[in-house]
Enzyme design. Structure first.
Site, PDB file in Angstrom:
ATOM      1  N   LEU A  56      39.194   4.497  27.258  1.00 48.91           N
ATOM      2  CA  LEU A  56      39.006   5.346  28.434  1.00 48.91           C
ATOM      3  C   LEU A  56      37.775   4.905  29.213  1.00 48.91           C
ATOM      4  O   LEU A  56      36.765   4.546  28.643  1.00 48.91           O
ATOM      5  CB  LEU A  56      38.832   6.798  27.990  1.00 48.91           C
ATOM      6  CG  LEU A  56      38.607   7.842  29.090  1.00 48.91           C
ATOM      7  CD1 LEU A  56      39.855   8.000  29.943  1.00 48.91           C
ATOM      8  CD2 LEU A  56      38.214   9.173  28.472  1.00 48.91           C
TER       9      LEU A  56
ATOM     10  N   GLN B 157      40.820   4.828  23.338  1.00 51.73           N
ATOM     11  CA  GLN B 157      42.172   4.955  23.870  1.00 51.73           C
ATOM     12  C   GLN B 157      42.902   3.620  23.880  1.00 51.73           C
ATOM     13  O   GLN B 157      44.134   3.580  23.937  1.00 51.73           O
ATOM     14  CB  GLN B 157      42.148   5.557  25.276  1.00 51.73           C
ATOM     15  CG  GLN B 157      43.531   6.001  25.756  1.00 51.73           C
ATOM     16  CD  GLN B 157      43.550   6.449  27.208  1.00 51.73           C
ATOM     17  OE1 GLN B 157      42.586   6.253  27.951  1.00 51.73           O
ATOM     18  NE2 GLN B 157      44.655   7.048  27.632  1.00 51.73           N
TER      19      GLN B 157
ATOM     20  N   ASP C 116      26.072  -4.286  10.875  1.00 49.60           N
ATOM     21  CA  ASP C 116      26.205  -5.086  12.088  1.00 49.60           C
ATOM     22  C   ASP C 116      27.644  -4.916  12.566  1.00 49.60           C
ATOM     23  O   ASP C 116      28.573  -5.445  11.953  1.00 49.60           O
ATOM     24  CB  ASP C 116      25.916  -6.557  11.785  1.00 49.60           C
ATOM     25  CG  ASP C 116      26.132  -7.456  12.987  1.00 49.60           C
ATOM     26  OD1 ASP C 116      26.516  -6.947  14.056  1.00 49.60           O
ATOM     27  OD2 ASP C 116      25.931  -8.682  12.851  1.00 49.60           O
TER      28      ASP C 116
END
Length: 293
Positions: free
Chosen positions: A17, A84, A276
């Site tokens: 998104l 998303q 990491d």
């Protein structure tokens, strides 16, 4: 030691998104993309509508998958979707499994986002007390102002928000259930219709001091504020997506000490304690390679 991420099929990093090229001064997926390429992988970053439904973004992804296949001569691609982007990847794999070798969900709202539920209520007059609604809407608007992205693609913020609610994703899952766990918090089938499914995600640390210098990042402050609106997973979310809502296929791990945005980058100067995030993608590329993908 030289890492080897030379997967059989190209890797597409699919944004979520408000897909943007940068988060502040940091390019989205930059560290991940460069690390994978340096290790021999063919990596592409498709641009989808920053705001739209899962199906519309999924169709856009399908178009770009075909371009990659044509340009590289490969027969399939590996999709790694953030937020998303995981739903767009799932759509593409469900509709065209012959073109997708694997789908990996990174902090994907595979069972919806409680934050999206709360935002929807905040936008409906009378659904929440006015003061709370204004606070939530203002907080989210300020957060978005820090994210930039200008794509010449159709946008529909309302469709995007509805597509990320628990109800919206439930309807999506009824049509595209591949890789979903049958029990809450469980794992799903790894192999469905020839496509392998994986997932990983993170959670906010209870003690903000455990976030290291990332605690000073204004984006992290917003995500920590958003986390207060989670009811079902109040201490098991990354600021936007609940831990167990993110599960799909083989769950590699769903409680990395990473917030929703840190899971896709490791900007210099802001180290995350004990993890990491870029290395997670390197390890996964090697995992895909070893699986013949």
């Amino acid at each position: 030691m030289q890492r080897n991420a030379n997967t059989q099929y190209p890797i597409l990093l699919v944004h979520g998104l408000f897909g943007f090229d940068r988060i502040g001064r940091f390019e989205l997926f930059h560290d991940v993309k460069q690390a994978l390429r340096n290790a021999g992988a063919r990596v592409f970053v498709p641009h989808l509508s920053a705001t739209h439904s899962n199906e519309v973004r999924g169709e856009q992804l399908l178009t770009q998958i075909q371009r990659v296949l044509k340009g590289t001569g490969a027969s399939k691609v590996n999709l790694i979707g953030h937020s998303q982007g995981a739903l767009a990847a799932r759509y593409a794999a469900a509709v065209a499994p012959q073109s997708v070798a694997s789908v990996t969900s990174v902090s994907g709202p595979n069972h919806g986002s409680e934050l999206a539920d709360f935002l929807c209520k905040a936008l409906i007059p009378g659904s929440l007390p006015e003061q709370i609604a204004e606070m939530v809407a203002s907080l989210f608007a300020d957060f978005l102002s820090l994210l930039s992205g200008n794509h010449r693609l159709p946008q529909d913020a309302v469709a995007a928000l509805n597509a990320l609610t628990t109800e919206g994703v439930r309807a999506f899952n009824e049509k595209y259930p591949q890789g979903l766990p049958k029990t809450w918090g469980g794992k799903g089938r790894e192999l469905v219709n020839g496509v392998r499914y994986y997932s990983w995600s993170g959670v906010l640390q209870r003690n903000i001091l455990d976030e290291g210098l990332n605690a000073l990042n204004p984006l992290h402050a917003f995500l920590r504020a958003f986390s207060h609106y989670f009811i079902n997973e109040p201490e098991q979310n990354d600021g936007m997506v609940g831990r167990y809502s993110s599960h799909l296929g083989t769950v590699i791990k769903s409680d990395y000490p990473l917030d929703h945005l840190r899971v896709i980058s490791q900007p210099s100067g802001l180290p995350t304690k004990n993890i990491d995030p870029v290395n997670l993608y390197m390890q996964h590329a090697e995992r895909l390679k070893n699986a013949g993908l």
